[in-house]
Design an enzyme around this catalytic site. Structure first.
Site, PDB file in Angstrom:
ATOM      1  N   GLU A  79      49.200  52.720  74.253  1.00 58.59           N
ATOM      2  CA  GLU A  79      48.859  54.097  73.829  1.00 58.59           C
ATOM      3  C   GLU A  79      49.860  54.801  73.107  1.00 58.59           C
ATOM      4  O   GLU A  79      49.866  56.036  73.220  1.00 58.59           O
ATOM      5  CB  GLU A  79      47.826  54.960  74.775  1.00 58.59           C
ATOM      6  CG  GLU A  79      46.876  54.046  75.295  1.00 58.59           C
ATOM      7  CD  GLU A  79      45.900  55.027  76.404  1.00 58.59           C
ATOM      8  OE1 GLU A  79      46.208  56.197  76.593  1.00 58.59           O
ATOM      9  OE2 GLU A  79      45.083  54.251  76.931  1.00 58.59           O
TER      10      GLU A  79
ATOM     11  N   GLU B 260      40.093  46.296  78.255  1.00 57.71           N
ATOM     12  CA  GLU B 260      39.353  47.159  79.155  1.00 57.71           C
ATOM     13  C   GLU B 260      38.035  47.477  78.868  1.00 57.71           C
ATOM     14  O   GLU B 260      37.500  48.506  78.719  1.00 57.71           O
ATOM     15  CB  GLU B 260      40.045  48.668  79.142  1.00 57.71           C
ATOM     16  CG  GLU B 260      41.755  48.375  79.313  1.00 57.71           C
ATOM     17  CD  GLU B 260      42.508  49.742  79.439  1.00 57.71           C
ATOM     18  OE1 GLU B 260      41.787  50.795  79.206  1.00 57.71           O
ATOM     19  OE2 GLU B 260      43.682  49.840  79.307  1.00 57.71           O
TER      20      GLU B 260
HETATM   21  O1  G3I Z   1      44.583  58.278  94.184  1.00 58.06           O
HETATM   22  C1  G3I Z   1      44.386  59.423  94.019  1.00 58.06           C
HETATM   23  C2  G3I Z   1      43.609  60.303  95.158  1.00 58.06           C
HETATM   24  O2  G3I Z   1      44.869  60.009  95.962  1.00 58.06           O
HETATM   25  C3  G3I Z   1      43.458  61.364  94.978  1.00 58.06           C
HETATM   26  O3  G3I Z   1      42.596  62.161  96.136  1.00 58.06           O
HETATM   27  C4  G3I Z   1      42.132  61.556  93.698  1.00 58.06           C
HETATM   28  C5  G3I Z   1      41.781  63.255  93.471  1.00 58.06           C
HETATM   29  O4  G3I Z   1      41.722  63.208  92.021  1.00 58.06           O
HETATM   30  O5  G3I Z   1      42.796  61.048  92.840  1.00 58.06           O
HETATM   31  C6  G3I Z   1      43.271  59.747  92.769  1.00 58.06           C
HETATM   32  O6  G3I Z   1      43.693  59.340  91.780  1.00 58.06           O
HETATM   33  C7  G3I Z   1      43.056  58.947  90.460  1.00 58.06           C
HETATM   34  C8  G3I Z   1      43.159  57.590  90.186  1.00 58.06           C
HETATM   35  O7  G3I Z   1      42.296  57.344  89.014  1.00 58.06           O
HETATM   36  C9  G3I Z   1      42.655  56.541  91.432  1.00 58.06           C
HETATM   37  O8  G3I Z   1      41.672  56.968  91.715  1.00 58.06           O
HETATM   38  C10 G3I Z   1      43.270  59.883  89.491  1.00 58.06           C
HETATM   39  O9  G3I Z   1      42.876  61.413  89.763  1.00 58.06           O
HETATM   40  C11 G3I Z   1      42.582  59.498  88.164  1.00 58.06           C
HETATM   41  O10 G3I Z   1      43.293  60.457  86.973  1.00 58.06           O
HETATM   42  C12 G3I Z   1      42.748  57.994  87.872  1.00 58.06           C
HETATM   43  O11 G3I Z   1      42.072  57.792  86.730  1.00 58.06           O
HETATM   44  C13 G3I Z   1      42.450  56.521  86.270  1.00 58.06           C
HETATM   45  C14 G3I Z   1      42.731  56.828  84.650  1.00 58.06           C
HETATM   46  O12 G3I Z   1      43.306  55.620  83.904  1.00 58.06           O
HETATM   47  C15 G3I Z   1      44.224  57.576  84.616  1.00 58.06           C
HETATM   48  O13 G3I Z   1      45.160  56.824  85.411  1.00 58.06           O
HETATM   49  C16 G3I Z   1      41.350  55.572  85.930  1.00 58.06           C
HETATM   50  O14 G3I Z   1      40.759  55.429  87.403  1.00 58.06           O
HETATM   51  C17 G3I Z   1      41.452  54.443  85.150  1.00 58.06           C
HETATM   52  O15 G3I Z   1      40.149  53.627  85.091  1.00 58.06           O
HETATM   53  C18 G3I Z   1      42.121  54.936  83.912  1.00 58.06           C
HETATM   54  O16 G3I Z   1      42.364  53.635  83.062  1.00 58.06           O
HETATM   55  C19 G3I Z   1      42.564  53.838  81.831  1.00 58.06           C
HETATM   56  C20 G3I Z   1      43.889  52.584  81.530  1.00 58.06           C
HETATM   57  O17 G3I Z   1      44.956  52.872  82.380  1.00 58.06           O
HETATM   58  C21 G3I Z   1      44.305  52.983  80.268  1.00 58.06           C
HETATM   59  N1  G3I Z   1      43.567  53.066  79.187  1.00 58.06           N
HETATM   60  C22 G3I Z   1      42.193  53.902  79.274  1.00 58.06           C
HETATM   61  C23 G3I Z   1      41.759  53.804  80.703  1.00 58.06           C
HETATM   62  C24 G3I Z   1      40.497  54.501  80.949  1.00 58.06           C
HETATM   63  O18 G3I Z   1      40.947  55.774  81.069  1.00 58.06           O
END
Ligand code: G3I
Length: 382
Positions: A165, A270
């Site tokens: 990105e 994705e």
């Molecule tokens: O692991 C922590 C946990 O310890 C905590 O209690 C909880 C509370 O919010 O958060 C957890 O982390 C979350 C993580 O996902 C794992 O579940 C983050 O807050 C959350 O922001 C994160 O979201 C991910 C996001 O990327 C940001 O990294 C999504 O699961 C994931 O599907 C998404 O994937 C992205 C690709 O990497 C790049 N392209 C877009 C795609 C969709 O957004």
């Protein structure tokens, strides 16, 4: 769909496959084959994995993963904030589990993602006093990260999303800290470092909304710049976080046509289709975007109406026809999750919604969208 109707649809798909294979368009596959076998002559079929799956606590998913997928992406556990949370500390507990799962299950294993502006701790861009790093210092941090992470899994992780990105919607470079501090050659340096550590690994540039012509052209120009520096780029990863009405099949078709003209492979990395009302007025997949819950934004909490289920199947069918058409330059199609229960779209951009973006429902049952996708394999859709 009623069971009898579903059986009929599956039977028809199997008959279609058999007929097409007789025409030499696709090798025969067993009637109960999964996606990876159905599409084996076209592209790999993959899924993003979360710890529940690769630690095998979600046992119900394992059979689905084994049956349908032959390539994996870690949804979160190889992001910078997870593997390299503080200066000098690498934490591989989760990513080791992800890679071990891929090996046990004979997957082509990919890594996601080395250099991204999101999910990257602030310390990366600052010195110990909180001052912004110089170009040279940030390049050293990037190199150290890539050498550690790619080096740990050399020969085991087969392909890497090296840069994620980096582009704005108009195809110009996003003003991320990487860009502001290093300059517009930061992707070239990232690919150079990754290639030096594991010359055999496939290397990808990954982004969303590449169906937009300006952004697509920006990605192609970026890959050309990296290649001009003598560094290989295996493919552009088009994330394909789709809406029901965007992008059109024609735009998706044009994207792959443009990739082919530039001699670049295009992977789908994705894939999902958001069936819920738009909570914002753009098509972004930017994880930083957030919106408030309102009842009208969560209309299918009690179940997906047949009409929407059918529309989703039609939409998946239309998109897969485009993928099938361009299968000579598509190496893989990866879904962003296994079942609807796993999807990030239940929590983004509005937390707590009930979404239905994938091919398998919350119980792991194939949806009509699955049949629509299978029906494309071996078809003469051109
Ligand atoms: O692991 C922590 C946990 O310890 C905590 O209690 C909880 C509370 O919010 O958060 C957890 O982390 C979350 C993580 O996902 C794992 O579940 C983050 O807050 C959350 O922001 C994160 O979201 C991910 C996001 O990327 C940001 O990294 C999504 O699961 C994931 O599907 C998404 O994937 C992205 C690709 O990497 C790049 N392209 C877009 C795609 C969709 O957004």
């Amino acid at each position: 769909m009623r069971n009898s109707t579903r059986r009929l649809a599956l039977f028809s798909s199997a008959m279609l496959l058999a007929a097409c294979s007789q025409q030499g368009t696709q090798a025969p596959v067993p009637a109960n084959a999964g996606l990876k076998d159905i599409f084996k002559d076209a592209f790999r079929v993959g899924t993003a994995l979360s710890p529940r799956q690769f630690n095998e606590t979600d046992t119900a998913s394992i059979a689905l993963i084994d049956k349908h997928f032959n390539i994996t992406t870690p949804e979160n556990v190889l992001k910078w904030e997870v593997v390299h949370p503080t200066r000098g500390t690498f934490s591989y507990v989760q990513s080791d589990g992800y890679v071990a799962f891929g090996e046990r299950h004979h997957m082509f294993i990919t890594g996601h993602t080395l250099v991204w502006h999101s999910q990257t701790p602030r310390w990366v861009f600052e010195d110990t006093l909180g001052k912004p790093l110089t170009r040279a210092a940030l390049l050293a941090v990037m190199k150290n990260h890539i050498e550690n992470v790619v080096g740990r899994y050399k020969g085991r992780i087969n392909g890497w999303d090296v840069v994620n990105e980096a582009l704005n919607e108009d195809g110009t470079m996003r003003q991320s800290p990487w860009m502001r501090i290093i300059g517009d050659d930061f992707p070239i340096k990232a690919f150079e470092y990754a290639h030096a550590v594991d010359p055999q690994a496939e290397l990808y540039y990954n982004d969303y909304n590449l169906e937009t012509p300006a952004k697509r052209d920006g990605a192609i120009a970026l890959v050309k710049r990296i290649r001009a520096a003598g560094i290989p780029v295996t493919a552009i990863g088009s994330q394909d976080h789709h809406k029901m009405d965007w992008p059109s099949a024609a735009l998706t078709d044009s994207m792959f046509t443009a990739f082919r003209a530039a001699n670049i492979h295009g992977n789908v990395t994705e894939l999902d289709i958001d069936v819920l009302p738009r909570a914002t007025n753009n098509n972004t997949a930017d994880v930083a975007v957030r919106a408030q819950m309102q009842a009208r934004l969560n209309p299918y909490a009690a179940g997906l109406p047949d009409s929407v289920q059918t529309a989703l199947a039609r939409r998946y069918g239309e998109i897969f026809k485009v993928y099938w058409k361009h299968r000579d330059i598509i190496d893989r199609i990866t879904f962003w999750g296994v079942t609807d229960r796993d999807s990030w779209l239940n929590g983004w951009p509005v937390p707590g919604r009930t979404n239905y973006p994938l091919l398998f429902d919350r119980n792991g049952k194939p949806k009509p969208a699955y049949d629509a996708v299978v029906a494309v394999a071996g078809s003469s859709a051109r």
